[in-house]
Design a protein around this motif. Structure first.
Motif, short mmCIF file in Angstrom:
data_model
loop_
_atom_site.label_atom_id
_atom_site.label_comp_id
_atom_site.label_asym_id
_atom_site.label_seq_id
_atom_site.Cartn_x
_atom_site.Cartn_y
_atom_site.Cartn_z
N GLY A 122 -83.72 38.18 21.59
CA GLY A 122 -83.32 39.54 21.21
C GLY A 122 -84.24 40.59 21.82
N ASP A 123 -83.90 41.84 21.57
CA ASP A 123 -84.67 42.96 22.11
C ASP A 123 -86.14 42.91 21.68
OD1 ASP A 123 -82.40 43.86 23.34
OD2 ASP A 123 -82.07 45.53 21.97
N PHE A 124 -86.36 42.67 20.39
CA PHE A 124 -87.74 42.62 19.91
C PHE A 124 -88.51 41.46 20.54
CE2 PHE A 124 -86.08 44.80 15.90
CZ PHE A 124 -86.45 46.05 16.36
N GLY A 125 -87.81 40.34 20.74
CA GLY A 125 -88.44 39.20 21.40
C GLY A 125 -88.86 39.52 22.82
N LEU A 126 -88.02 40.29 23.52
CA LEU A 126 -88.36 40.68 24.89
C LEU A 126 -89.53 41.66 24.92
CD1 LEU A 126 -84.79 40.99 26.47
CD2 LEU A 126 -86.53 39.26 26.98
N VAL A 127 -89.58 42.57 23.95
CA VAL A 127 -90.72 43.49 23.85
C VAL A 127 -92.00 42.70 23.64
CG1 VAL A 127 -91.79 45.31 22.47
CG2 VAL A 127 -89.37 45.48 23.06
N LYS A 128 -91.96 41.78 22.69
CA LYS A 128 -93.14 40.95 22.40
C LYS A 128 -93.54 40.10 23.61
CE LYS A 128 -92.36 40.76 17.43
NZ LYS A 128 -91.94 39.93 16.30
N ALA A 129 -92.53 39.55 24.31
CA ALA A 129 -92.81 38.74 25.49
C ALA A 129 -93.48 39.59 26.58
CB ALA A 129 -91.52 38.11 26.02
N HIS A 130 -92.98 40.82 26.77
CA HIS A 130 -93.58 41.71 27.77
C HIS A 130 -95.04 42.00 27.40
CE1 HIS A 130 -94.29 45.00 30.52
NE2 HIS A 130 -94.72 45.70 29.48
N LEU A 131 -95.26 42.33 26.13
CA LEU A 131 -96.61 42.66 25.69
C LEU A 131 -97.54 41.45 25.78
CD1 LEU A 131 -95.75 44.95 22.64
CD2 LEU A 131 -96.51 45.64 24.93
N ALA A 132 -96.97 40.25 25.73
CA ALA A 132 -97.76 39.02 25.87
C ALA A 132 -97.99 38.65 27.32
CB ALA A 132 -97.07 37.87 25.13
N GLY A 133 -97.38 39.43 28.25
CA GLY A 133 -97.64 39.19 29.67
C GLY A 133 -96.49 38.63 30.48
N ASP A 134 -95.31 38.47 29.91
CA ASP A 134 -94.16 37.96 30.65
C ASP A 134 -93.68 39.04 31.61
OD1 ASP A 134 -91.73 37.06 31.65
OD2 ASP A 134 -90.94 36.45 29.70
N PRO A 135 -93.80 38.82 32.93
CA PRO A 135 -93.44 39.87 33.89
C PRO A 135 -91.94 40.16 33.99
CG PRO A 135 -94.03 37.86 35.04
CD PRO A 135 -94.29 37.61 33.58
N ALA A 136 -91.10 39.24 33.55
CA ALA A 136 -89.65 39.44 33.66
C ALA A 136 -89.02 40.02 32.40
CB ALA A 136 -88.97 38.10 33.99
N ALA A 137 -89.75 40.05 31.31
CA ALA A 137 -89.18 40.44 30.02
C ALA A 137 -88.66 41.88 30.00
CB ALA A 137 -90.19 40.24 28.90
N PHE A 138 -89.43 42.81 30.53
CA PHE A 138 -88.99 44.21 30.50
C PHE A 138 -87.74 44.40 31.37
CE2 PHE A 138 -88.70 48.55 32.01
CZ PHE A 138 -88.64 49.22 30.79
N GLY A 139 -87.70 43.76 32.52
CA GLY A 139 -86.52 43.86 33.39
C GLY A 139 -85.27 43.35 32.69
N GLN A 140 -85.40 42.26 31.95
CA GLN A 140 -84.27 41.73 31.19
C GLN A 140 -83.84 42.71 30.11
OE1 GLN A 140 -85.99 38.07 29.81
NE2 GLN A 140 -84.93 36.85 31.38
N LEU A 141 -84.81 43.29 29.44
CA LEU A 141 -84.52 44.25 28.37
C LEU A 141 -83.76 45.45 28.91
CD1 LEU A 141 -84.97 45.15 25.40
CD2 LEU A 141 -87.08 46.24 26.19
N PHE A 142 -84.25 46.03 29.99
CA PHE A 142 -83.62 47.23 30.55
C PHE A 142 -82.24 46.89 31.12
CE2 PHE A 142 -83.15 51.10 33.06
CZ PHE A 142 -83.69 52.04 32.20
N ALA A 143 -82.13 45.73 31.78
CA ALA A 143 -80.84 45.32 32.35
C ALA A 143 -79.80 45.10 31.26
CB ALA A 143 -81.01 44.05 33.17
N ARG A 144 -80.22 44.59 30.12
CA ARG A 144 -79.31 44.35 29.00
C ARG A 144 -78.62 45.63 28.55
NH1 ARG A 144 -81.92 41.29 24.14
NH2 ARG A 144 -81.52 39.58 25.56
N HIS A 145 -79.31 46.75 28.61
CA HIS A 145 -78.76 48.01 28.11
C HIS A 145 -78.41 49.00 29.22
CE1 HIS A 145 -79.70 46.70 24.10
NE2 HIS A 145 -80.94 46.43 24.47
N ARG A 146 -78.44 48.55 30.46
CA ARG A 146 -78.26 49.44 31.61
C ARG A 146 -76.94 50.21 31.57
NH1 ARG A 146 -80.99 50.24 35.91
NH2 ARG A 146 -80.10 51.06 37.80
N SER A 147 -75.84 49.55 31.27
CA SER A 147 -74.55 50.27 31.30
C SER A 147 -74.51 51.35 30.21
CB SER A 147 -73.37 49.31 31.15
OG SER A 147 -73.40 48.68 29.89
#
Length: 188
Positions: A5-30
């Motif tokens: 979920g969105d919160f999981g991706l935020v937490k993953a990004h903050l933990a250092g996952d370099p792809a998490a923010f891109g996935q989050l933004f792409a999910r809501h891009r449209s």
């Protein structure tokens, strides 16, 4: 493997996952694309606004409080970036005495007979609360299923249904009132 979920991706990004923010933004891009368009940004400038918004969100993700919706937070960032972009945009000034008035491109090509209807619809949508606008846009404009819209907006499917129902009720009343001012349906 279940989707994060969105919160999981935020937490993953903050933990250092370099792809998490891109996935989050792409999910809501449209949806974010629609937000920029709804704020008045032309199609040719929307990508610039979205890139600026993505950078702003990336820089400030550490300050995001996990008690609010990620999509609402991104919505506000895009809306602010769109307003900033429109403020910076150079306005074309035309002298009243000029024999030649340059044609300014519309945001989107619309047949002349639909221009008034477009104004009425945009005006009515603008009066809806943001959550209701998002539900109507996702399902009725983008054609998402209620389940897809719920996933995109980070809410339960029942919430999308109730927001759409409330939005449609308000739109019906608003369209009747606004249409009288524009004389859209009285074309005898």
């Amino acid at each position: 493997m279940p989707e994060v979920g969105d919160f999981g991706l935020v937490k993953a990004h903050l933990a250092g996952d370099p792809a998490a923010f891109g996935q989050l933004f792409a999910r809501h891009r449209s949806y974010l694309h629609w937000v920029a368009w709804r704020c008045g940004v032309t199609e040719s400038d929307i990508e610039d606004v979205l890139q600026e918004s993505a950078l702003k969100a990336l820089r400030n993700l550490g300050r995001f409080r996990l008690e609010s919706s990620v999509v609402t937070w991104l919505h506000q960032i895009v809306a602010n970036a769109a307003r900033d972009h429109l403020r910076r945009r150079t306005l074309v000034s035309v002298s009243i005495d000029s024999d030649h008035v340059p044609e300014l491109p519309e945001q989107r090509p619309v047949p002349p007979d639909l221009t008034e209807l477009r104004i009425v619809l945009r005006s009515a949508l603008a009066k809806l609360p943001g959550e209701q606008q998002a539900a109507v846009h996702a399902v009725d404009i983008l054609g998402m299923s209620v389940r897809e819209a719920a996933k995109s907006l980070g809410v339960a499917p029942g919430t999308v249904k109730s927001r759409r129902a409330r939005a449609r009720k308000r739109l019906r009343a608003e369209l009747v009132e606004i249409a009288a001012d524009f004389d859209v349906w009285d074309r005898s």
